[in-house]
Design a protein around this motif. Structure first.
Motif, PDB file in Angstrom:
ATOM      1  N   ASN A   1     -54.194  32.002  25.754  1.00  0.00           N
ATOM      2  CA  ASN A   1     -54.582  30.889  24.900  1.00  0.00           C
ATOM      3  C   ASN A   1     -55.504  29.962  25.701  1.00  0.00           C
ATOM      4  N   ASP A   2     -55.592  28.699  25.316  1.00  0.00           N
ATOM      5  CA  ASP A   2     -56.565  27.786  25.932  1.00  0.00           C
ATOM      6  C   ASP A   2     -55.931  26.552  26.573  1.00  0.00           C
ATOM      7  N   PHE A   3     -54.739  26.677  27.081  1.00  0.00           N
ATOM      8  CA  PHE A   3     -54.065  25.540  27.689  1.00  0.00           C
ATOM      9  C   PHE A   3     -54.659  25.220  29.066  1.00  0.00           C
ATOM     10  N   ILE A   4     -54.825  23.943  29.361  1.00  0.00           N
ATOM     11  CA  ILE A   4     -55.244  23.516  30.697  1.00  0.00           C
ATOM     12  C   ILE A   4     -54.095  22.808  31.418  1.00  0.00           C
ATOM     13  N   GLU A   5     -52.982  22.606  30.707  1.00  0.00           N
ATOM     14  CA  GLU A   5     -51.792  21.999  31.299  1.00  0.00           C
ATOM     15  C   GLU A   5     -50.560  22.622  30.658  1.00  0.00           C
ATOM     16  N   LEU A   6     -49.542  22.889  31.457  1.00  0.00           N
ATOM     17  CA  LEU A   6     -48.287  23.368  30.887  1.00  0.00           C
ATOM     18  C   LEU A   6     -47.679  22.230  30.075  1.00  0.00           C
ATOM     19  N   PRO A   7     -47.447  22.418  28.785  1.00  0.00           N
ATOM     20  CA  PRO A   7     -47.022  21.306  27.928  1.00  0.00           C
ATOM     21  C   PRO A   7     -45.688  20.704  28.366  1.00  0.00           C
ATOM     22  N   ALA A   8     -45.662  19.399  28.513  1.00  0.00           N
ATOM     23  CA  ALA A   8     -44.440  18.709  28.919  1.00  0.00           C
ATOM     24  C   ALA A   8     -43.332  18.869  27.890  1.00  0.00           C
ATOM     25  N   CYS A   9     -43.701  19.103  26.633  1.00  0.00           N
ATOM     26  CA  CYS A   9     -42.697  19.173  25.567  1.00  0.00           C
ATOM     27  C   CYS A   9     -41.724  20.330  25.742  1.00  0.00           C
ATOM     28  N   ILE A  10     -42.130  21.390  26.459  1.00  0.00           N
ATOM     29  CA  ILE A  10     -41.222  22.541  26.589  1.00  0.00           C
ATOM     30  C   ILE A  10     -40.037  22.197  27.496  1.00  0.00           C
ATOM     31  N   GLY A  11     -40.196  21.177  28.329  1.00  0.00           N
ATOM     32  CA  GLY A  11     -39.100  20.772  29.189  1.00  0.00           C
ATOM     33  C   GLY A  11     -37.930  20.165  28.440  1.00  0.00           C
ATOM     34  N   ARG A  12     -38.136  19.788  27.187  1.00  0.00           N
ATOM     35  CA  ARG A  12     -37.076  19.200  26.366  1.00  0.00           C
ATOM     36  C   ARG A  12     -36.348  20.249  25.533  1.00  0.00           C
ATOM     37  N   CYS A  13     -36.732  21.511  25.689  1.00  0.00           N
ATOM     38  CA  CYS A  13     -36.066  22.603  24.957  1.00  0.00           C
ATOM     39  C   CYS A  13     -34.865  23.067  25.786  1.00  0.00           C
ATOM     40  N   GLU A  14     -33.679  22.604  25.422  1.00  0.00           N
ATOM     41  CA  GLU A  14     -32.516  22.741  26.283  1.00  0.00           C
ATOM     42  C   GLU A  14     -32.036  24.176  26.464  1.00  0.00           C
ATOM     43  N   GLN A  15     -32.334  25.070  25.536  1.00  0.00           N
ATOM     44  CA  GLN A  15     -31.890  26.461  25.646  1.00  0.00           C
ATOM     45  C   GLN A  15     -32.965  27.384  26.207  1.00  0.00           C
ATOM     46  N   LEU A  16     -34.140  26.855  26.492  1.00  0.00           N
ATOM     47  CA  LEU A  16     -35.263  27.696  26.904  1.00  0.00           C
ATOM     48  C   LEU A  16     -35.055  28.248  28.311  1.00  0.00           C
ATOM     49  N   GLN A  17     -35.126  29.578  28.435  1.00  0.00           N
ATOM     50  CA  GLN A  17     -34.882  30.250  29.705  1.00  0.00           C
ATOM     51  C   GLN A  17     -36.102  30.991  30.243  1.00  0.00           C
ATOM     52  N   VAL A  18     -36.924  31.531  29.362  1.00  0.00           N
ATOM     53  CA  VAL A  18     -38.080  32.344  29.757  1.00  0.00           C
ATOM     54  C   VAL A  18     -39.345  31.713  29.192  1.00  0.00           C
ATOM     55  N   ILE A  19     -40.316  31.435  30.084  1.00  0.00           N
ATOM     56  CA  ILE A  19     -41.583  30.811  29.684  1.00  0.00           C
ATOM     57  C   ILE A  19     -42.728  31.664  30.214  1.00  0.00           C
ATOM     58  N   GLY A  20     -43.664  32.042  29.346  1.00  0.00           N
ATOM     59  CA  GLY A  20     -44.820  32.833  29.755  1.00  0.00           C
ATOM     60  C   GLY A  20     -46.122  32.220  29.271  1.00  0.00           C
ATOM     61  N   PHE A  21     -46.938  31.717  30.196  1.00  0.00           N
ATOM     62  CA  PHE A  21     -48.260  31.180  29.883  1.00  0.00           C
ATOM     63  C   PHE A  21     -49.308  31.896  30.746  1.00  0.00           C
TER      64      PHE A  21
END
Length: 438
Positions: free
Chosen positions: A69-89
């Motif tokens: 995709n076109d992200f230039i920053e890892l979105p801060a909002c994903i840090g508030r996802c309490e069950q999130l275990q796997v992140i792929g950017f």
């Protein structure tokens, strides 16, 4: 792959996994209608540059992929996802990773092929982190706080700007799979005298496989003055993989040389019509199959074996002994394999085996760190050995189990070298065969 139309019309109500790749430039708000069930969200292959601040409303989401995709920053909002275990950017244009973007349950973080030059010290607060993929960035150092991530098992830091490996990294108790090639810390590749094979001597046949680093095809090699020989040709791709550089992989294959449990390199193609790097390899007997499949999203760092796979004790020990011998051989040539897994092993029911996939291989940057690097790989072998022993019903008190425990112990320098492991396994196998035949 799902469609945006099906999402918007409610046809996907209740699904646990959503895959959308349709040129998205904005996050579809209709995804929130799936909040009661959605666990896996894959938005890879779009044109997104932001995610909504209220992403946490997807309260069951455990896995998020937003690669290509076109992200230039890892979105801060994903840090508030309490069950999130796997992140792929993977393969965005990310330059900045804010501390706020790291969720509390993070197990796997994939940021391969971006533009990151530093990581936040808050990474050390990710107590559950097992897998960290950072190849193909601009990192000049790792945050010292990473030493607190005592569960970290797999680390990919190839093709960055690292000038050295910190000693604390090599002492991490769980680390087993490390890829660090393609950095300024890497020593010059030794000069290798290898046969140059003309492209015109090869008649390409069927495609045998394709991975992140290249394409393999069957071919007939018309050697001057000799009968044609069936071989395999691997043509390497140019871009960074999750493990590192395909050209580093090729160099490692060449330096590794000849060993019974390694796929033999016949030569290097010097005049590929597109200028690509390519090798001519022995053609593997089709009786050889992969010992296991790669880790799943659930297993994270553990291979997936065929359901119900059982091995004869002799077969399991022959595989273990052969792979130990191949790994010790690589260490003696100043390199680690970096990806010592069952899914990179081909085997036959007779216990013959071949170790492949040098995509994560790397040469020792400093002589004084060689012993620690090699014993990190000893832990990877110990995990593999345990998986083999579990599938051959070896009695719990057998000395090979004690060897397995030594290989995976937390104190890195107390683990045996792979040369020692090789000798112990060979002796154990010989004793068992002698006892059986007496």
């Amino acid at each position: 792959m799902h469609s945006l139309e099906d999402l918007n019309t409610g046809k996907l109500h209740g699904i646990r996994r959503l895959d959308l790749s349709c040129g998205l430039t904005e996050f579809p708000r209709a995804i929130f209608e799936l909040a009661d069930s959605l666990e896996v969200l894959n938005l890879s292959g779009n044109a997104l540059s932001s995610l909504p601040d209220d992403l946490y409303r997807l309260r069951h989401m455990r896995i998020l992929f937003v690669s290509d995709n076109d992200f230039i920053e890892l979105p801060a909002c994903i840090g508030r996802c309490e069950q999130l275990q796997v992140i792929g950017f993977k393969a965005n244009r990310i330059r900045h990773v804010p501390a706020e973007a790291l969720p509390p349950q993070l197990r796997s973080l994939i940021l391969t092929d971006n533009q990151i030059d530093s990581l936040p010290e808050a990474l050390g607060n990710c107590a559950h982190l097992q897998k960290l993929m950072l190849a193909g960035n601009r990192l000049q150092r790792l945050p010292d706080s990473l030493a607190r991530c005592q569960r970290l098992e797999l680390l990919r830091i190839a093709v960055n700007q690292l000038t050295g490996l910190p000693d604390w990294l090599l002492q991490m108790p769980a680390l087993a799979w490390l890829a660090h090639g393609g950095n300024p810390l890497s020593p010059p590749v030794p000069a290798i005298d290898v046969l140059a094979i003309a492209w015109q001597q090869l008649q390409l046949g069927e495609k045998l496989g394709e991975g992140a680093s290249g394409v393999i095809q069957q071919a007939l090699w018309q050697r001057p003055g000799q009968d044609p020989l069936a071989v395999a040709v691997k043509v390497y791709k140019g871009h960074v993989t999750s493990d590192g550089s395909p050209l580093d992989e090729m160099a490692a294959c060449l330096v590794a040389g000849v060993h019974e449990q390694l796929i033999r390199v016949e030569g290097r193609i010097a005049d590929h019509p597109e200028g690509r790097a390519a090798l001519v390899l022995d053609l593997i007997d089709p009786a050889f199959i992969n010992l296991a499949g790669p880790p799943s999203l659930e297993s994270c760092t553990r291979d997936i074996y065929p359901t119900g796979l059982r091995l004869e004790q002799d077969t399991a020990l022959r595989i273990a002994s052969g792979i130990a011998s191949a790994t010790a051989h690589l260490h003696s040539h100043g390199m680690i394999h970096g990806d010592l897994y069952a899914h990179n092993i081909l085997w036959s029911p007779q216990g013959e085996c071949l170790l492949g996939d040098f995509g994560a291989a790397a040469f020792h940057p400093r002589a004084e760190q060689a012993a620690m690097l090699e014993r990190i790989e000893t832990r990877a072998f110990g995990i593999l050995l345990g998986e083999l022993l579990e599938r051959c019903e070896l009695p719990p008190g057998d000395p090979v189990w004690a060897l397995q425990e030594q290989c995976v112990q937390a104190d890195v320098m107390q683990r045996p070298t792979m040369a020692e492991v090789k000798q112990l396994l060979a002796a154990s196998l010989e004793l068992k065969l002698t006892a059986r035949n007496s």
